[in-house]
Design an enzyme around this catalytic site. Structure first.
Site, PDB file in Angstrom:
ATOM      1  N   CYS A  99      37.457  46.160 -57.355  1.00 52.92           N
ATOM      2  CA  CYS A  99      37.681  46.194 -58.802  1.00 52.92           C
ATOM      3  C   CYS A  99      36.749  47.203 -59.457  1.00 52.92           C
ATOM      4  CB  CYS A  99      37.468  44.816 -59.413  1.00 52.92           C
ATOM      5  SG  CYS A  99      38.458  43.497 -58.666  1.00 52.92           S
TER       6      CYS A  99
ATOM      7  N   CYS B 113      33.207  42.640 -57.964  1.00 47.09           N
ATOM      8  CA  CYS B 113      34.128  42.917 -56.851  1.00 47.09           C
ATOM      9  C   CYS B 113      34.144  44.423 -56.610  1.00 47.09           C
ATOM     10  CB  CYS B 113      35.526  42.416 -57.204  1.00 47.09           C
ATOM     11  SG  CYS B 113      36.863  43.053 -56.178  1.00 47.09           S
TER      12      CYS B 113
END
Length: 458
Positions: free
Chosen positions: A389, A386
């Site tokens: 992230c 991600c």
């Protein structure tokens, strides 16, 4: 008929009483469970002479408010990062397709001119640059007969030497600012929050961090299971608590900025605190008793980065924090000095002089092992599927690595040691290190402040 009516009313009243009592019991149980999350937060920080309560007071009243204000300034909000680096450990086969995983990079015109490296150097050091240019011209006239060209092979060798020298003091890999894949990201427009990224990919990341790069006293301890630190030396305990504290901080951010369902049929979803998610990660009954210790490790990580800022204060107080906006630059510089004064006045700092003592040869080997483990973790951040992230993971790991670099640099180790900018060759921080250091500390600070929010909700 009247008797029947009274009977029904009595039954309804009794039923309502039972319902209210049952709900009260549930609420009490719920509050008790949440309260259990904080059962270790009235103790002393592990391996430190500091009470957690004193850190709560320092952070929530003196540090967190001005720090959050500083992090909203241009110097700290723009972070240059390469989100396209390939995972060096396994195939990148788990990209997150959720819209909340996306990171919006800045266009060229959005980034303040003073932050761009080449313009920064031109403006900040214009006088020095002119003097250097004049001196260079004089040397060229005197040495015009010499061939001053450098082959591409030699230039590459010089770069490799520089990279090697830098790596000797760095605890993590830092993205190449000159790479075409590196882009500026506005951290305020890409906040750290729950994205929906979970499952096998995230478990593989943390499993690799804990099981392959954290020190452990025995084999066969799987990720997510109880990890005893008994028998580990101070350095290895400190390493584990740092990583656990970072992991805890990230989890708190996800719980505090969770995508909540709409309260009405036509309303939109909102971001906010999710108490049930917090409980699932830290309630002792739902984590086999591990949750409270994870919260406690957050304070260890906070104390280590707090000490790094105190040690680097003489260096940071001399920085210009240049963006090209003179008024804001002055405000930031003064704000940093004020913040550092609070930090330096704290009487119970982490004492790094206790680490890597004993036999010099064994201490050196252990320090290199410590450093290599942390570098591996910084590389693992490029395996996160991600982008949002990955952005915040890379920033926080780099910030913690910068803190470690500071702790083991300077005029020594211990409560009174410092690092300065008087000898740039022996110690220097790049802009990306300063930005990540303050933002990483800001994330830990925000986590501690958020704990109070969940306490109030309980």
């Amino acid at each position: 008929m009247r008797s029947s009516w009274k009977t029904r009313m009595s039954f309804l009243f009794l039923s309502l009483s039972v319902v209210l009592y049952t709900q009260a019991v549930k609420n009490k149980s719920k509050n008790s469970d949440v309260g259990g999350c904080f059962c270790k937060l009235n103790e002393q920080v592990d391996d430190c002479a500091c009470q957690i309560e004193s850190l709560d007071q320092l952070n929530n009243k003196q540090i967190h408010p001005p720090l959050q204000s500083l992090l909203a300034k241009d110097y700290f909000r723009y972070f240059k990062v390469n989100l396209k680096k390939q995972c060096p450990f396994w195939p990148d086969d788990s990209r997150c397709a959720l819209k909340d995983c996306h990171v919006s990079a800045c266009s060229e015109g959005q980034v303040p001119d003073g932050i761009k490296a080449e313009i920064h150097e031109k403006n900040k050091y214009s006088k020095e640059a002119q003097e250097e240019k004049s001196q260079t011209c004089q040397e060229e006239r005197e040495l015009s007969a010499l061939d001053t060209t450098i082959s591409k092979a030699s230039q590459e060798a010089f770069k490799n030497w520089t990279d090697y020298d830098d790596s000797q003091e760095n605890f993590c890999e830092i993205d190449d600012d000159t790479s075409a894949d590196s882009q500026y990201v506005d951290l305020l427009l890409n906040p750290e929050r729950y994205t929906g990224y979970k499952g096998a990919s995230t478990h593989r990341i943390w499993r690799s961090i804990y099981d392959e790069n954290c020190f452990k006293p025995e084999k066969g301890i799987a990720y997510g299971k109880q990890r005893s630190l008994a028998g580990l030396c101070l350095e290895k305990r400190a390493f584990y608590r740092l990583i656990s504290g970072l992991h805890t901080s990230i989890n708190i951010h996800l719980c505090a900025q969770y995508l909540l369902p709409s309260k009405t049929m036509l309303g939109s979803k909102t971001w906010g605190p999710n108490l049930e998610e917090f409980k699932s990660r830290f309630d002792p009954k739902l984590t086999n008793g591990h949750g409270p210790q994870r919260l406690k490790n957050l304070y260890f990580a906070y104390l280590v980065e707090l000490r790094a800022l105190a040690k680097a204060a003489p260096y940071l107080e001399q920085e210009d924090f240049f963006t090209g906006n003179d008024e804001e630059d002055r405000d930031v510089k003064q704000g940093i000095k004020n913040l550092l004064s609070f930090i330096k006045s704290f009487p119970h700092h982490f004492d790094e002089s206790k680490l890597f003592q004993g036999n010099p040869k064994e201490a050196h080997i252990l320090k290199e092992e410590f450093k290599n483990h942390f570098r591996n973790i910084s590389r693992i951040m490029d395996c996160v599927g991600c982008d949002k992230c990955k952005l915040w993971g890379k920033l926080q790991v780099q910030g913690m690595g910068t803190a470690l670099k500071i702790l083991f640099s300077g005029d020594g180790m211990g409560p009174d040691s410092t690092v300065t900018n008087q000898h740039k060759k022996s110690f220097q921080l790049r802009r990306t290190e300063i930005v990540s250091l303050f933002n990483a500390f800001g994330r830990l600070s925000k986590s501690i402040q958020t704990i109070e929010l969940f306490r109030e909700q309980s």
